[in-house]
Design an enzyme around this catalytic site. Sequence first.
Site, PDB file in Angstrom:
ATOM      1  N   ASP A  10       0.867  -1.022  -0.143  1.00 20.93           N
ATOM      2  CA  ASP A  10       0.259   0.267  -0.329  1.00 20.93           C
ATOM      3  C   ASP A  10       0.719   0.863   0.038  1.00 20.93           C
ATOM      4  O   ASP A  10       1.313   1.305   0.585  1.00 20.93           O
ATOM      5  CB  ASP A  10      -1.108   0.174   1.157  1.00 20.93           C
ATOM      6  CG  ASP A  10      -1.731   1.164   1.497  1.00 20.93           C
ATOM      7  OD1 ASP A  10      -3.073   0.502   1.980  1.00 20.93           O
ATOM      8  OD2 ASP A  10      -1.984   2.418   1.066  1.00 20.93           O
ATOM      9  N   MET A  11       0.970   1.809  -0.910  1.00 17.48           N
ATOM     10  CA  MET A  11       1.260   3.515  -1.417  1.00 17.48           C
ATOM     11  C   MET A  11       1.348   3.923  -0.133  1.00 17.48           C
ATOM     12  O   MET A  11       0.409   4.089   0.436  1.00 17.48           O
ATOM     13  CB  MET A  11       1.166   4.316  -2.782  1.00 17.48           C
ATOM     14  CG  MET A  11       1.379   2.421  -3.940  1.00 17.48           C
ATOM     15  SD  MET A  11       3.497   2.654  -3.812  1.00 17.48           S
ATOM     16  CE  MET A  11       3.874   4.336  -4.163  1.00 17.48           C
ATOM     17  N   ASP A 104      -3.592   2.690  -4.799  1.00 19.88           N
ATOM     18  CA  ASP A 104      -2.079   1.929  -4.979  1.00 19.88           C
ATOM     19  C   ASP A 104      -2.509   1.018  -3.781  1.00 19.88           C
ATOM     20  O   ASP A 104      -1.270   1.055  -3.278  1.00 19.88           O
ATOM     21  CB  ASP A 104      -2.190   3.654  -3.785  1.00 19.88           C
ATOM     22  CG  ASP A 104      -2.460   3.392  -2.350  1.00 19.88           C
ATOM     23  OD1 ASP A 104      -3.574   2.842  -2.186  1.00 19.88           O
ATOM     24  OD2 ASP A 104      -2.362   4.143  -1.265  1.00 19.88           O
ATOM     25  N   GLU A 105      -2.694  -0.224  -4.017  1.00 21.86           N
ATOM     26  CA  GLU A 105      -2.330  -1.042  -3.189  1.00 21.86           C
ATOM     27  C   GLU A 105      -2.615  -2.302  -4.523  1.00 21.86           C
ATOM     28  O   GLU A 105      -3.607  -2.434  -5.212  1.00 21.86           O
ATOM     29  CB  GLU A 105      -4.319  -0.474  -2.148  1.00 21.86           C
ATOM     30  CG  GLU A 105      -4.247  -1.960  -0.913  1.00 21.86           C
ATOM     31  CD  GLU A 105      -6.040  -1.199  -0.637  1.00 21.86           C
ATOM     32  OE1 GLU A 105      -5.949  -2.493   0.257  1.00 21.86           O
ATOM     33  OE2 GLU A 105      -6.162   0.088  -0.400  1.00 21.86           O
TER      34      GLU A 105
HETATM   35  P1  TTP Z   1      -5.394   5.326   0.850  1.00 21.31           P
HETATM   36  O1  TTP Z   1      -4.165   3.737   0.717  1.00 21.31           O
HETATM   37  O2  TTP Z   1      -6.003   4.946   1.903  1.00 21.31           O
HETATM   38  O3  TTP Z   1      -4.806   6.304   1.632  1.00 21.31           O
HETATM   39  P2  TTP Z   1      -3.006   7.165   1.129  1.00 21.31           P
HETATM   40  O4  TTP Z   1      -2.497   6.103   0.608  1.00 21.31           O
HETATM   41  O5  TTP Z   1      -3.244   7.951   0.645  1.00 21.31           O
HETATM   42  O6  TTP Z   1      -2.225   7.014   2.925  1.00 21.31           O
HETATM   43  P3  TTP Z   1      -1.592   5.646   3.725  1.00 21.31           P
HETATM   44  O7  TTP Z   1      -1.066   5.861   3.915  1.00 21.31           O
HETATM   45  O8  TTP Z   1      -3.074   5.411   4.724  1.00 21.31           O
HETATM   46  O9  TTP Z   1      -1.940   4.808   2.713  1.00 21.31           O
HETATM   47  O10 TTP Z   1      -5.854   5.499  -0.054  1.00 21.31           O
HETATM   48  C1  TTP Z   1      -4.638   6.229  -1.507  1.00 21.31           C
HETATM   49  C2  TTP Z   1      -4.912   7.423  -2.264  1.00 21.31           C
HETATM   50  O11 TTP Z   1      -6.901   7.269  -2.885  1.00 21.31           O
HETATM   51  C3  TTP Z   1      -5.083   7.796  -1.358  1.00 21.31           C
HETATM   52  O12 TTP Z   1      -3.444   8.719  -1.834  1.00 21.31           O
HETATM   53  C4  TTP Z   1      -6.401   9.588  -2.260  1.00 21.31           C
HETATM   54  C5  TTP Z   1      -7.513   8.501  -2.554  1.00 21.31           C
HETATM   55  N1  TTP Z   1      -8.306   8.427  -1.514  1.00 21.31           N
HETATM   56  C6  TTP Z   1      -9.123   9.472  -1.284  1.00 21.31           C
HETATM   57  O13 TTP Z   1      -9.561  10.073  -2.794  1.00 21.31           O
HETATM   58  N2  TTP Z   1     -10.196   8.965  -0.376  1.00 21.31           N
HETATM   59  C7  TTP Z   1     -10.180   8.951   0.329  1.00 21.31           C
HETATM   60  O14 TTP Z   1     -11.543   8.904   1.479  1.00 21.31           O
HETATM   61  C8  TTP Z   1      -9.546   7.532   0.429  1.00 21.31           C
HETATM   62  C9  TTP Z   1      -9.387   6.846   1.759  1.00 21.31           C
HETATM   63  C10 TTP Z   1      -8.602   7.575  -0.167  1.00 21.31           C
HETATM   64 MG    MG Z   2      -2.174   3.983   0.208  1.00 23.89          MG
END
Ligand code: TTP
Ligand code: MG
Length: 360
Positions: A10-11, A104-105
């Site tokens: 997960d990025m 991103d996952e």
């Molecule tokens: P996530 O992997 O949930 O969040 P993240 O990568 O920003 O942070 P983390 O380090 O905790 O993993 O989500 C990936 C992307 O999806 C995030 O960068 C932006 C988008 N996103 C939204 O647009 N709305 C949301 O509510 C969430 C949770 C994510």
């Molecule tokens: Mg992420």
Amino acid sequence: MDKRVIIHVDMDAFFASVEQVDNPKLKGKPVIVGGDGPRGVVSTCSYEARKYGVHSAMPMFIAKQLCPKGIYLPVRHNRYSEVSKKVFEILHSITDLVEAVSIDEAYLDITNLNENPIQIVNIIKKRIKGRLGLTLSAGISYNKFLAKIASDWNKPNGLKVITEDMVPEILKPLPISKVHGIGERSIERLNEIGIYTIEQLLKLTEDQMIYYFGKYGIEIYNRIRGIDNRLVSTEREMKSIGRETTFPSDTSDKEILKEVLTDFAEELTNSLLEESIYAKTITVKIKTQDFKTHTRSKTLKDYTNSFKEVKQTAFEILDNYNIDKGIRLIGLSLSNFTNVRYQQLSIFDWVVNIKGKEEV
Ligand code: TTP
Ligand code: MG
């Protein structure tokens, strides 16, 4: 099932990190990405901004109160998709068994590589950092559920291994919201009876689990005990999922119809959660006493797996339907799936922004 080796990656702060790479002046600063306009919400923010309490889905105006010195940027979804594609190219250089969960996952099944999984993760991290300038967190375990729990363990730039002997102890303190497959409604219902942690959930019997989670009860029962046989799947075939029921006697009572739709919405959104997919089109089917079938659909602006949203949309469709005859059968189905949740977000944001501008 033989023991597998699954990696979940997960990025870190994905959209915000891409912004920091594209504009190195932003490195180390609180960067918040999201829609502006009066109804805009935070898509994500850098870890520097998280210190102020800012998080995804928070209204922008609240973020600005918490972190007035933050750097606020609009969502550039095309750019993030471009970077995401490169991330997935790197993952595919490791194995073909890559399942994209969101932008991103991903899950990777590296069982047959017979390599040291930690080394594999380090190769992935090095390539992604070297080529794209980004960090990620990875979890390694023997199934998908535990690999995902592990990747979340020490973000950002984390790496965590969960082995069989660590289960269930390691899971016990976690909140039930961490269990993949438990929807928002189930969380509310469990909270109502005082269940907040996996430790408390472990006390429920199989029958109680079925009562609270329907047909996925057993799966969740197993999952919190470290059993999860879901495969890392590289493609998805499903076109639609649905439930329907024929009433013992015809009815035109909206309350009854809504009750049934509520149950179906819950079951179907649980299936979405279970499969890690999101749907965009909601269809209500009605068969009247004259055996005529009527179907009405609504396609949402954005993909969803939310029970409330599916329920409300189903209600809306029903409310727009003129019930002038007894109803024999009612059905609810979901279609138009994706496994990438935020694909449409930029368009959604754009609509919100335009609306916002009109209001000013
Ligand atoms: P996530 O992997 O949930 O969040 P993240 O990568 O920003 O942070 P983390 O380090 O905790 O993993 O989500 C990936 C992307 O999806 C995030 O960068 C932006 C988008 N996103 C939204 O647009 N709305 C949301 O509510 C969430 C949770 C994510
Ligand atoms: Mg992420």
